[in-house]
Design a protein around this motif. Structure first.
Motif, mmCIF file in Angstrom:
data_model
loop_
_atom_site.group_PDB
_atom_site.id
_atom_site.type_symbol
_atom_site.label_atom_id
_atom_site.label_comp_id
_atom_site.label_asym_id
_atom_site.label_seq_id
_atom_site.Cartn_x
_atom_site.Cartn_y
_atom_site.Cartn_z
ATOM 1 N N VAL A 253 0.766 -1.158 -0.090
ATOM 2 C CA VAL A 253 -0.023 -0.036 0.013
ATOM 3 C C VAL A 253 0.972 1.396 -0.126
ATOM 4 O O VAL A 253 0.512 2.170 -0.735
ATOM 5 N N PRO A 254 1.972 1.358 0.688
ATOM 6 C CA PRO A 254 2.748 2.602 0.883
ATOM 7 C C PRO A 254 3.487 2.776 -0.477
ATOM 8 O O PRO A 254 3.540 4.103 -1.013
ATOM 9 N N GLN A 255 3.665 1.884 -1.288
ATOM 10 C CA GLN A 255 4.381 1.905 -2.733
ATOM 11 C C GLN A 255 3.053 2.691 -3.669
ATOM 12 O O GLN A 255 4.027 3.001 -4.869
ATOM 13 N N ILE A 256 2.179 2.183 -3.643
ATOM 14 C CA ILE A 256 0.989 2.622 -4.444
ATOM 15 C C ILE A 256 0.247 3.644 -3.920
ATOM 16 O O ILE A 256 -0.863 3.979 -4.505
ATOM 17 N N LYS A 257 0.661 4.397 -2.868
ATOM 18 C CA LYS A 257 -0.113 5.531 -2.349
ATOM 19 C C LYS A 257 -0.797 6.553 -3.442
ATOM 20 O O LYS A 257 -1.737 6.913 -3.465
ATOM 21 N N THR A 258 0.294 7.051 -4.127
ATOM 22 C CA THR A 258 0.094 7.884 -5.177
ATOM 23 C C THR A 258 -1.063 7.493 -6.093
ATOM 24 O O THR A 258 -2.033 8.365 -6.403
ATOM 25 N N THR A 259 -1.039 6.245 -6.490
ATOM 26 C CA THR A 259 -2.092 5.759 -7.457
ATOM 27 C C THR A 259 -3.539 5.677 -6.677
ATOM 28 O O THR A 259 -4.365 5.868 -7.198
ATOM 29 N N ILE A 260 -3.444 5.312 -5.449
ATOM 30 C CA ILE A 260 -4.645 5.096 -4.836
ATOM 31 C C ILE A 260 -5.274 6.775 -4.587
ATOM 32 O O ILE A 260 -6.502 6.752 -4.701
ATOM 33 N N LEU A 261 -4.374 7.455 -4.336
ATOM 34 C CA LEU A 261 -4.962 8.994 -4.363
ATOM 35 C C LEU A 261 -5.362 9.502 -5.662
ATOM 36 O O LEU A 261 -6.531 10.114 -5.542
#
Length: 335
Positions: A253-261
């Motif tokens: 999750v921390p590595q794809i945080k930007t995509t989640i946002l």
């Protein structure tokens, strides 16, 4: 003319016009405006190369100006004016905004939109992330993804009709064709419920439709992001004894945080403009009004172009900051 033939003819004319425009504009640029010959040949070539990108951008800029910039300016003008009985408009300043803010229906729409903003992006993103993670672990994951993504191919109105049948209510002496009421009666309920007329809770029944649609979008984007995570980090976490939950929440999750946002904000923009679902299922009745439906009612039912345009400007002001923030994040991720 048959609609299919009309569509094919429109495509043919459009493609031909585009090809003709680019061919003729390049001919004009290279042979008439900046001919690559004579003592200034090199300079003319450089000038032509500087102008050429603008030739390609010109049709898009015209379309954006005609269908985006002009409507925004005209809507702003209409929001500051009012129709007069004899025809024409008179300047009223911020009176339309004051009238709009004095109406209970406007604040009902604002309250419901805020509720949609809290629930729909959160659930859609969470379900999309969960499905993306789980379907990558099973053999028939691609089939599951196709089924979950399928609602994205359905229009909002079509999805609303489907879910309206799910919430359908028949008299108690008849068989319930609505799945929700059938389950309610099966598990001990006495009288079938008219789900879409229950204040407050009916908003959640409407939100389910948009969550059902947007989960597929979130799943596709987040699935691609999860597959882009370096395997080395996951393998290192496994060797260190991390549990599957720790790997998911502390590594992936921390590595794809930007995509989640980005997914979250994209769905937020859709929510701010939601209209079709509310219009098709409740038409804003029973305290389900939202801003876009309120705008429609003012513009085309009450024929109040001033207040309707003011509500359209409110929607644009709410969407713009999120849109700008989303574009900036997308650019940062590309860099």
């Amino acid at each position: 003319m048959h609609p299919a033939l009309q569509g094919l003819l429109t495509i043919a004319i459009g493609v031909s016009a585009c090809v003709g425009y680019f061919y003729l504009s390049n001919q004009f640029l290279d042979k008439i405006l900046f001919p690559p010959r004579g003592p200034n040949a090199g300079r003319n070539i450089n000038r032509a190369n500087m102008v050429r990108p603008w030739l390609f951008l010109f049709p898009a800029l015209v379309a954006l100006g005609l269908y985006l910039a002009y409507p925004v300016v005209e809507t702003l003008r209409l929001s500051l004016t009012d129709r007069v009985p004899g025809g024409g408009y008179e300047w009223v300043g911020l009176d339309n905004y004051a009238q709009m803010m004095g109406e209970p229906k406007f604040w009902e729409a604002m309250r419901n939109n805020m509720l949609w903003l809290i629930v729909v992006p959160a659930l859609s993103t969470a379900f999309g992330l969960l499905v993306a993670q789980l379907t990558d672990r099973i053999r028939w994951g691609n089939i599951a993804k196709s089924l979950i993504f399928m609602p994205m191919a359905i229009s909002f109105v079509g999805a609303s009709v489907i879910w309206k049948l799910v919430y359908d209510t028949r008299p108690v002496e008849q068989d319930q064709i609505g799945m929700l009421n059938a389950l309610y009666i099966f598990f001990g309920g006495t009288d079938p419920q008219t789900w879409l007329t229950i204040p407050f809770w009916n908003n959640f029944f409407l939100m389910i439709v948009l969550v059902w649609i947007q989960t597929g979008f979130a799943m596709v984007i987040l699935s691609a992001a999860l597959r882009g995570i370096p395997e080395e980090t996951v393998e290192a976490a496994i060797l260190d004894g991390a549990s599957p939950f720790q790997i998911f929440f502390k590594i992936k999750v921390p590595q794809i945080k930007t995509t989640i946002l980005v997914v979250w904000t994209t769905i937020t923009i859709v929510v701010l403009k939601v209209f079709d679902i509310v219009f098709a299922m409740t038409n804003g009745q029973w305290e389900t009004q939202v801003l876009a439906n309120y705008m429609f009612d003012k513009l085309f039912r009450a024929n109040d172009w001033g207040v309707g345009s003011a509500s359209a400007m409110v929607i644009m002001l709410l969407v713009t900051p999120i849109l700008v923030w989303n574009v900036r994040n997308a650019r940062k991720e590309m860099e």
